[in-house]
Design a protein around this motif. Structure first.
Motif, PDB file in Angstrom:
ATOM      1  N   ALA A   1       0.800  -1.114  -0.006  1.00 35.43           N
ATOM      2  CA  ALA A   1      -0.030  -0.043  -0.015  1.00 35.43           C
ATOM      3  C   ALA A   1       0.910   1.297   0.049  1.00 35.43           C
ATOM      4  CB  ALA A   1      -0.939   0.026   1.101  1.00 35.43           C
TER       5      ALA A   1
ATOM      6  N   GLN B   1       0.092  -6.067   5.043  1.00 38.06           N
ATOM      7  CA  GLN B   1      -0.577  -5.017   5.298  1.00 38.06           C
ATOM      8  C   GLN B   1       0.562  -3.767   5.960  1.00 38.06           C
ATOM      9  OE1 GLN B   1      -3.974  -3.822   6.262  1.00 38.06           O
ATOM     10  NE2 GLN B   1      -4.130  -5.045   4.496  1.00 38.06           N
TER      11      GLN B   1
ATOM     12  N   GLU C   1      -2.892  -7.211  -0.721  1.00 39.64           N
ATOM     13  CA  GLU C   1      -3.433  -6.347   0.377  1.00 39.64           C
ATOM     14  C   GLU C   1      -4.021  -4.884  -0.070  1.00 39.64           C
ATOM     15  OE1 GLU C   1      -4.018  -7.531   3.086  1.00 39.64           O
ATOM     16  OE2 GLU C   1      -2.600  -9.052   3.477  1.00 39.64           O
ATOM     17  N   VAL C   2      -3.810  -4.557  -1.548  1.00 40.02           N
ATOM     18  CA  VAL C   2      -4.535  -3.479  -2.025  1.00 40.02           C
ATOM     19  C   VAL C   2      -5.292  -3.833  -3.196  1.00 40.02           C
ATOM     20  CG1 VAL C   2      -2.532  -2.101  -1.532  1.00 40.02           C
ATOM     21  CG2 VAL C   2      -2.409  -3.669  -3.750  1.00 40.02           C
TER      22      VAL C   2
ATOM     23  N   GLU D   1      -1.769   6.363   3.391  1.00 39.07           N
ATOM     24  CA  GLU D   1      -2.287   6.329   1.914  1.00 39.07           C
ATOM     25  C   GLU D   1      -2.751   4.723   1.615  1.00 39.07           C
ATOM     26  OE1 GLU D   1       0.581   7.394  -1.885  1.00 39.07           O
ATOM     27  OE2 GLU D   1       1.397   7.457   0.022  1.00 39.07           O
ATOM     28  N   GLY D   2      -3.299   4.533   0.709  1.00 39.55           N
ATOM     29  CA  GLY D   2      -3.912   3.157   0.250  1.00 39.55           C
ATOM     30  C   GLY D   2      -5.042   2.794   1.393  1.00 39.55           C
ATOM     31  N   SER D   3      -5.209   1.648   1.419  1.00 40.64           N
ATOM     32  CA  SER D   3      -6.363   1.102   2.323  1.00 40.64           C
ATOM     33  C   SER D   3      -5.903   0.019   3.225  1.00 40.64           C
ATOM     34  CB  SER D   3      -7.481   0.370   1.421  1.00 40.64           C
ATOM     35  OG  SER D   3      -7.084  -0.756   1.073  1.00 40.64           O
ATOM     36  N   LYS D   4      -6.392   0.107   4.374  1.00 36.88           N
ATOM     37  CA  LYS D   4      -6.263  -1.155   5.338  1.00 36.88           C
ATOM     38  C   LYS D   4      -7.388  -1.456   6.047  1.00 36.88           C
ATOM     39  CE  LYS D   4      -3.134  -1.810   9.237  1.00 36.88           C
ATOM     40  NZ  LYS D   4      -3.601  -1.927  10.383  1.00 36.88           N
TER      41      LYS D   4
END
Lengths: 463, 463
Positions: free
Chosen positions: A33, A94, A158-159, B315-318
């Motif tokens: 990510a 992650q 994970e993205v 940034e991005g997703s989690k």
């Protein structure tokens, strides 16, 4: 079975080395990510390629994408009459945030009490790596494998596996197989063997609420322009009603109610809310009324805010009326829900409910996946149940999975393949959270199980 | 008036040096809210002490507190018959976040288009420093001042002046004066001279909503335990109704409605919502129904969230279901509201409205202040109006202030002194926001005004 025993003995003999290898692999911070981890992603892909080659596989390739590359490897020497398996896993992990909550550094994998702590050890580097170690044991003892194997280890799980669909479509011919065996997925409990037969889908978006064009002094301006944080809170609060139902119009359309059989199956599982609360530390269970905890997790769609922020979040106080407020939202989907449609319905809902005095910007994510269910009579599922029953001395339970593996959808729609989950991580191993861990004995158990499953598959009656 | 003219000439002559000094002062990142800036706070106090001594003041002292020290200086040589003024200001500044929104570095003050950009230049280092420069001009030209002066420059204004009450009480005898002249406060507009005659009070608290004891995977666990972000949004959204009224029971108790005279006074001010929206960039005005924008800012209490955060904000997703969610809240108060009682009512309200499945922790802040109003007939106010009328060629407007200066309450309750605001910053100078600036011509205007006011006060008919 003497050949199989040699393989299993080799794996036992190498158990310390197997753990050392996992520690080395998990030391690489392959956070997909975060763009500044791009070199680490490359390093992890390289490490994995090298390990596959060292296992004795002659064909090992890096398949680049517009994002992170996938690692592909194959063993086709079992011949055309032998079954062919596609093994799936992912080498990305992650982000480790919040860092301050880790007891040991996330990328310095640390052994404690039969557990290995570190980001990615359970999701998915441990379960992935053990499949390569099984190949190595087969080839170094018997010089061959009883079936054809194709490995596809991606770097974007994970993205949301954004580029995998394209990659799989481009290489559909090379990826042909009887079914997919996934090293990702995880078992439901450490004590009870289980086979995951369903996964929820995913739809995601990020929203930004904007008020004044710059941060204002909340004393001077407070009460005379709308505060984006208030507007965001109103939007988020309005996404669920008091019964925990999602209020987005059309959200539940096309979803089948749970069957009496499903409900009865769940009721018979060794699960109590008390144990679940002990495990999570939550003060109470909470969710959509009319459903039990496992029904909510496996068979009902959800809408969760994963992050929300705006204004001053540092130490002390700062009397600011911020210009912007943000939230990240993901929905988990069940069969009948289309990710794109759900994201669109959510967007329309948020736009319609926007309070006055602010503007709204919505960024839908590429992160999307349909829900999945393994057919009840799938032969790979039957074989997996047999191996687990022998390994643990009791038949595995069929369980659902609250999370999503977008790639399932890809394998089904692009390759027409079903996926059998055969991961040896466990759902309580704090994946996506601080202090992720992997139970070290599971490394050997997983190796044995994969070795057995391949043996059985390669030696069963010809279809 | 020949003496005064010499002083004014000296100030003109030194105008470049005055600006350079401000740049030097504002280069010190004296952020009182952040512990790692403690050495910078000490450096700023030291710089200010040195400057006061160099101005010719013989008594300059650092007054330590449990937090940051105050700088005290005095000139008592005008004798017992002369009036005595207590000059107030603060050398601490707001945190500069969000850093990425600054066009120039916050602690590298930068001149552009007759403005000086930098954190604290307007609030309150420019307005404070010019008073010291006026002392210097008096003493270096005339060798004396026409009145007694006491300077109290504190280092905790931006964190609620937590220790000032105690400090002022301990030094009540030394701080005795006829009234307080404040270098903090700010004028209402750059074009229209104004005198601030009221300020709102302040009550603050921070809250933490807790769910599971650790971050959970939102796929696996979403929908089965309460998400602290959802619960926080529900709490925050419930603090206002659809008319913009604060829903906290008892919040408006004891507040006087605006008088027809107050409303008429505000109606006659050169203020339009259109101009205000241009200035702030907000898409619309918004607030408590039944009141105009200035009525809302000056005479109505408010509740604002200054910061809200939880979960993954990178940034991005989690896909996380976070363990905690946080918010910082401040209320602006009007006469009739007690800060402690308002904080308590808010606490009770939040506790009563807490959704199930989460717990709540509330940390009330020491940051508290009653609202203030300068008596209409105050002689210091009359003199300030006279000086401003001469300087700008038109009589100043009486205006309110949406912000708070907790120290007003201290001066009134501990010393029995009223405070006249005589700051030359302007309300639109982005204080507490990125790109704070100070209008450079105001440095000279402020110097002239302070020089004149002191002259008039020292030469008026004996009382």
């Amino acid at each position: 079975m003497s050949g199989l025993n040699d393989v299993l003995d080799k794996l036992s003999e190498r158990s310390k080395a197997s753990l050392s290898e996992l520690i080395e692999f998990a030391s690489i911070p392959s956070v997909s990510a975060q763009p500044d981890h791009k070199p680490d992603m490359e390093r992890a892909a390289q490490w994995l390629s090298t390990r596959l080659k060292r296992a004795g596989l002659k064909t090992v390739e890096l398949w680049p994408t517009a994002g992170h590359a996938a690692v592909y490897a194959e063993y086709l020497e079992a011949g055309e009459d032998a079954p062919t398996l596609l093994v799936y896993g992912h080498y990305d992990v992650q982000p480790p945030d919040p860092l301050e909550k880790w007891h040991t550094p996330p990328f310095t994998p640390t052994v404690k009490d039969e557990r290995l702590y570190g980001r990615g050890v359970s999701d998915d580097k441990g379960p992935l790596l053990l499949t390569v170690q099984v190949v190595d044991a087969y080839l170094s003892t018997l010089g061959k494998l009883p079936l054809n194997l194709k490995f596809l280890f991606e770097g974007e799980e994970e993205v949301g596996s954004a580029h995998l669909n394209e990659l799989v479509a481009q290489n559909a011919e090379r990826l042909r197989a009887d079914f997919v065996l996934s090293a990702d997925g995880g078992m439901w409990s450490a004590d009870i063997p289980s086979l995951t037969v369903s996964a929820r889908g995913l739809a995601a978006l990020e929203l930004t609420v904007r008020g004044p064009t710059k941060d204002l002094h909340s004393g001077r301006h407070g009460g005379s322009v709308h505060n984006p944080l208030h507007a965001l809170a109103t939007l988020i609060a309005g996404l669920h009603d008091e019964s925990g139902h999602v209020t987005v119009s059309g959200f539940y359309d096309g979803i089948a109610e749970l069957t009496p059989q499903q409900r009865e199956g769940i009721r018979q599982l060794p699960f109590t809310d008390e144990d679940y609360l002990t495990q999570t530390g939550a003060p109470a269970v909470y969710g959509e009324s009319g459903y039990s905890t496992l029904e909510r997790q496996w068979h009902r769609p959800t809408l969760e805010v994963n992050g929300m922020w705006g204004g001053y979040t540092g130490e002390g106080s700062k009397t600011v009326l911020p210009s912007e407020a943000h939230a990240k939202i993901t929905c988990r989907l069940v069969p009948g829900q289309e990710p794109g449609r759900i994201a669109e319905l959510l967007k329309q809902h948020l736009e319609a409910k926007l309070p006055p005095g602010v503007t709204l910007n919505i960024h839908p994510s590429e992160h999307g996946a349909r829900a999945y269910r393994l057919p009840d009579a799938h032969p790979g599922g039957a074989l997996a149940r047999e191996v687990l029953a022998e390994l643990y001395g009791k038949p595995p339970l069929d369980v659902g999975m609250g999370g999503s593996i977008p790639v399932l959808e890809t394998f089904q729609s692009v390759l027409g393949l079903d996926t059998v989950f055969f991961s040896f991580s466990v759902g309580d191993e704090d994946i996506h959270a601080p202090n992720e861990f992997f139970r070290i004995p599971r490394l050997s158990e997983g190796q044995q199980a994969w070795a057995q499953l391949w043996w059985k598959l390669g030696h069963q009656e010809k279809r």
